[in-house]
Design a protein around this motif. Structure first.
Motif, PDB file in Angstrom:
ATOM      1  N   PRO A   4       0.803  -1.139  -0.017  1.00  0.00           N
ATOM      2  CA  PRO A   4      -0.038   0.158   0.037  1.00  0.00           C
ATOM      3  C   PRO A   4       0.823   1.103   0.080  1.00  0.00           C
ATOM      4  CG  PRO A   4      -0.794  -1.631   1.516  1.00  0.00           C
ATOM      5  CD  PRO A   4       0.636  -2.183   1.116  1.00  0.00           C
ATOM      6  N   ALA A   5       0.017   2.308  -0.424  1.00  0.00           N
ATOM      7  CA  ALA A   5       0.774   3.732  -0.426  1.00  0.00           C
ATOM      8  C   ALA A   5       1.415   3.832   0.715  1.00  0.00           C
ATOM      9  CB  ALA A   5      -0.063   4.754  -0.869  1.00  0.00           C
ATOM     10  N   PRO A   6       2.551   4.750   1.249  1.00  0.00           N
ATOM     11  CA  PRO A   6       3.198   4.839   2.265  1.00  0.00           C
ATOM     12  C   PRO A   6       2.710   6.162   2.825  1.00  0.00           C
ATOM     13  CG  PRO A   6       4.771   5.494   0.688  1.00  0.00           C
ATOM     14  CD  PRO A   6       3.470   4.741   0.150  1.00  0.00           C
ATOM     15  N   VAL A   7       1.278   6.318   3.285  1.00  0.00           N
ATOM     16  CA  VAL A   7       0.867   7.209   3.745  1.00  0.00           C
ATOM     17  C   VAL A   7       0.269   7.312   5.034  1.00  0.00           C
ATOM     18  CG1 VAL A   7       0.501   8.318   1.366  1.00  0.00           C
ATOM     19  CG2 VAL A   7      -1.228   7.203   2.486  1.00  0.00           C
ATOM     20  N   TYR A   8       0.057   8.199   6.092  1.00  0.00           N
ATOM     21  CA  TYR A   8      -0.782   8.186   7.277  1.00  0.00           C
ATOM     22  C   TYR A   8      -1.995   8.728   7.438  1.00  0.00           C
ATOM     23  CZ  TYR A   8       3.603   5.761   8.557  1.00  0.00           C
ATOM     24  OH  TYR A   8       4.590   4.920   8.772  1.00  0.00           O
ATOM     25  N   GLU A  15      -1.329   0.429  11.043  1.00  0.00           N
ATOM     26  CA  GLU A  15      -1.100  -0.907  11.006  1.00  0.00           C
ATOM     27  C   GLU A  15      -2.129  -1.505  10.317  1.00  0.00           C
ATOM     28  OE1 GLU A  15       1.377  -4.395  13.301  1.00  0.00           O
ATOM     29  OE2 GLU A  15       1.423  -2.298  14.312  1.00  0.00           O
ATOM     30  N   ARG A  16      -3.325  -1.426  11.226  1.00  0.00           N
ATOM     31  CA  ARG A  16      -4.433  -2.231  10.806  1.00  0.00           C
ATOM     32  C   ARG A  16      -4.900  -1.891   9.431  1.00  0.00           C
ATOM     33  NH1 ARG A  16      -8.376  -5.136  13.046  1.00  0.00           N
ATOM     34  NH2 ARG A  16     -10.515  -5.041  12.362  1.00  0.00           N
ATOM     35  N   LEU A  17      -5.238  -0.645   8.998  1.00  0.00           N
ATOM     36  CA  LEU A  17      -5.577  -0.238   7.853  1.00  0.00           C
ATOM     37  C   LEU A  17      -4.650  -0.604   6.798  1.00  0.00           C
ATOM     38  CD1 LEU A  17      -7.349   1.442   5.705  1.00  0.00           C
ATOM     39  CD2 LEU A  17      -5.766   3.372   6.271  1.00  0.00           C
ATOM     40  N   THR A  18      -3.218  -0.679   6.961  1.00  0.00           N
ATOM     41  CA  THR A  18      -2.451  -1.201   5.920  1.00  0.00           C
ATOM     42  C   THR A  18      -2.336  -2.504   5.680  1.00  0.00           C
ATOM     43  OG1 THR A  18      -0.842   0.603   6.781  1.00  0.00           O
ATOM     44  CG2 THR A  18       0.265  -1.282   5.391  1.00  0.00           C
ATOM     45  N   ALA A  19      -2.934  -3.370   6.829  1.00  0.00           N
ATOM     46  CA  ALA A  19      -3.120  -4.815   6.618  1.00  0.00           C
ATOM     47  C   ALA A  19      -4.207  -5.175   5.781  1.00  0.00           C
ATOM     48  CB  ALA A  19      -3.266  -5.399   7.869  1.00  0.00           C
ATOM     49  N   GLN A  20      -5.228  -4.325   6.088  1.00  0.00           N
ATOM     50  CA  GLN A  20      -6.637  -4.242   5.245  1.00  0.00           C
ATOM     51  C   GLN A  20      -6.277  -3.854   3.665  1.00  0.00           C
ATOM     52  OE1 GLN A  20      -8.657  -1.726   7.865  1.00  0.00           O
ATOM     53  NE2 GLN A  20      -9.710  -3.276   8.844  1.00  0.00           N
ATOM     54  N   LEU A  21      -5.641  -2.848   3.271  1.00  0.00           N
ATOM     55  CA  LEU A  21      -5.237  -2.438   2.253  1.00  0.00           C
ATOM     56  C   LEU A  21      -4.440  -3.621   1.514  1.00  0.00           C
ATOM     57  CD1 LEU A  21      -4.660   1.424   2.997  1.00  0.00           C
ATOM     58  CD2 LEU A  21      -6.214   0.209   1.151  1.00  0.00           C
ATOM     59  N   ARG A  22      -3.533  -4.205   2.255  1.00  0.00           N
ATOM     60  CA  ARG A  22      -2.561  -5.125   1.516  1.00  0.00           C
ATOM     61  C   ARG A  22      -3.529  -6.306   1.095  1.00  0.00           C
ATOM     62  NH1 ARG A  22       1.351  -5.469   5.909  1.00  0.00           N
ATOM     63  NH2 ARG A  22       2.433  -4.009   5.174  1.00  0.00           N
TER      64      ARG A  22
ATOM     65  N   TYR B 191      -8.040   9.011   4.978  1.00  0.00           N
ATOM     66  CA  TYR B 191      -7.005   8.269   4.116  1.00  0.00           C
ATOM     67  C   TYR B 191      -6.830   8.871   2.779  1.00  0.00           C
ATOM     68  CZ  TYR B 191      -4.373   4.338   1.612  1.00  0.00           C
ATOM     69  OH  TYR B 191      -3.550   3.827   1.027  1.00  0.00           O
ATOM     70  N   ALA B 192      -8.160   8.996   2.155  1.00  0.00           N
ATOM     71  CA  ALA B 192      -7.882   9.246   0.628  1.00  0.00           C
ATOM     72  C   ALA B 192      -7.144  10.702   0.700  1.00  0.00           C
ATOM     73  CB  ALA B 192      -9.562   9.634   0.161  1.00  0.00           C
ATOM     74  N   GLU B 197      -2.695  13.932  -1.278  1.00  0.00           N
ATOM     75  CA  GLU B 197      -1.424  14.687  -1.209  1.00  0.00           C
ATOM     76  C   GLU B 197      -0.009  13.917  -1.636  1.00  0.00           C
ATOM     77  OE1 GLU B 197      -1.571  17.466  -0.396  1.00  0.00           O
ATOM     78  OE2 GLU B 197      -3.489  17.729  -0.038  1.00  0.00           O
ATOM     79  N   ASP B 198      -0.080  12.554  -1.375  1.00  0.00           N
ATOM     80  CA  ASP B 198       1.219  11.892  -1.980  1.00  0.00           C
ATOM     81  C   ASP B 198       1.055  11.752  -3.475  1.00  0.00           C
ATOM     82  OD1 ASP B 198       3.437   9.891  -0.801  1.00  0.00           O
ATOM     83  OD2 ASP B 198       2.319   8.953  -2.409  1.00  0.00           O
ATOM     84  N   ALA B 199       0.120  11.472  -3.977  1.00  0.00           N
ATOM     85  CA  ALA B 199       0.091  11.432  -5.439  1.00  0.00           C
ATOM     86  C   ALA B 199       0.263  12.989  -6.065  1.00  0.00           C
ATOM     87  CB  ALA B 199      -1.320  11.041  -5.888  1.00  0.00           C
ATOM     88  N   ASP B 200      -0.101  13.914  -5.503  1.00  0.00           N
ATOM     89  CA  ASP B 200       0.437  15.292  -6.019  1.00  0.00           C
ATOM     90  C   ASP B 200       1.822  15.468  -5.909  1.00  0.00           C
ATOM     91  OD1 ASP B 200      -0.106  17.994  -6.811  1.00  0.00           O
ATOM     92  OD2 ASP B 200      -0.170  18.627  -4.617  1.00  0.00           O
ATOM     93  N   ARG B 201       2.404  14.911  -4.648  1.00  0.00           N
ATOM     94  CA  ARG B 201       3.883  15.033  -4.569  1.00  0.00           C
ATOM     95  C   ARG B 201       4.694  14.438  -5.842  1.00  0.00           C
ATOM     96  NH1 ARG B 201       2.784  14.784   1.059  1.00  0.00           N
ATOM     97  NH2 ARG B 201       2.896  12.838   0.833  1.00  0.00           N
TER      98      ARG B 201
END
Ligand code: CA
Lengths: 208, 208
Positions: A4-8, A15-22, B191-192, B197-201
């Motif tokens: 997933p994109a490295p964004v917060y 951590e949980r959202l990243t696992a779901q996105l994976r 999250y979106a 913001e990351d996509a813009d960078r």
């Protein structure tokens, strides 16, 4: 695996959202797993993702043919995840006895990997859905499996015999699958029987 | 339109089952309606049927980000039917303002035809689902729409900007869609926003 994109996101357990996105990104691959049967218009082979959508919708439309008390929303849940293991294990053609022998083990290994991408609580739940579907011990799993077995019969009938003709399938082999449909739904079993009799009259089955 | 097999199943209302089959066979066409965005691996464009499956599953995985009291099974129901009108109306790219103007009317005509294939009670129900989704007046419809808007953003981020780059979309245009996500889910809106913001960078948006 797609990371997933490295964004917060503020206010979200990262951590949980990243696992779901994976998991969500990983299951995108189901769109590239091809089944043997064709689309109803015969234009190309069907993939597992669009197949799963079609089954979920069909389960809702045919809800009245499930045994009384069947939880249709749970049937839909089962159908949404039922083929995910095929991302690793591939689609096993139901009349391929050689591949069917190793199928259970290949799919178990796939389930170990793919569902475990989710956060632990969701991983356990999703894997449980897949196991329930496979075991066919609940009315919901039997109805879901009935829909899964009926769909390719419809596609075959509408494509001049489809995989029945292509792979020289016999009527007896198909009637075994009709039995699985009847175990999930009396009405759909009755319909499948009538459909197979008609397909037989049209000469779609091998006499070997 | 594909006519169901002329077979009679014992103990089943033939006319009703035939209407249901007509709908089930008709919606098979959703598998051939292509969207603008690519699969996550960039290999080809996504079709509406596999997209609908992916959204339904994503809604379940992200259920905890829906407002409290949201009926997730109803969200899934909305997502299973939400794109069916595109069988006739085609996919309208969310940043195509010219096509978007005529979209509502084209989709209404499509809904009139396609849902009406079902038996009357089911036709009314299914059309109601589509209208609910479009109107976004319930938490379920807003959450479903949020998932529908988030999915192509994920696909675009993972395909080097995807349709954003291909069609010269500006950041402001995308932020309008982010607002729709935030209206359905605070967490997914957050999250979106971070993703955009990351996509813009990364330079994925047009400066025009
Ligand atoms: Ca399968």
């Amino acid at each position: 695996m797609t990371e997933p994109a490295p964004v917060y996101a503020s206010g979200v357990d990262h951590e949980r959202l990243t696992a779901q996105l994976r998991f969500i990104l990983e299951v995108d691959k189901l769109k590239r797993i091809l089944r043997r049967n064709l689309l109803v218009d015969g234009s190309r082979r069907e993939n597992d993702a669009e197949h799963s959508w079609h089954l979920a919708l069909t389960a809702r439309v045919f809800a009245e043919y499930a045994p009384q008390g069947t939880d249709i929303e749970h049937v839909v849940e089962l159908l949404l995840v039922h083929d995910i293991v095929e991302i690793d294990a591939g689609d096993t053609f139901v009349y391929d006895t050689r591949m069917s022998a190793s199928q259970a083990e290949r799919e178990r290994v796939a389930a170990d990997r793919i569902f475990a991408l989710l956060p632990k609580d969701q991983a356990t739940y999703a894997r449980g859905l897949w196991e329930e579907f496979e075991a066919r011990l609940t009315p919901e799993a039997r109805f879901a499996k009935a829909i899964d077995r009926l769909a390719p019969m419809l596609a075959n009938w509408h494509t001049d015999g489809g995989t029945w003709v292509q792979y020289g399938v016999t009527k007896d082999q198909v009637l075994e699958k009709v039995r699985i449909i009847a175990e999930g739904s009396e009405a759909l079993g009755s319909y499948a029987t009538a459909l197979i009799e008609d397909a037989d009259r049209r000469g779609y089955f091998s006499r070997k």
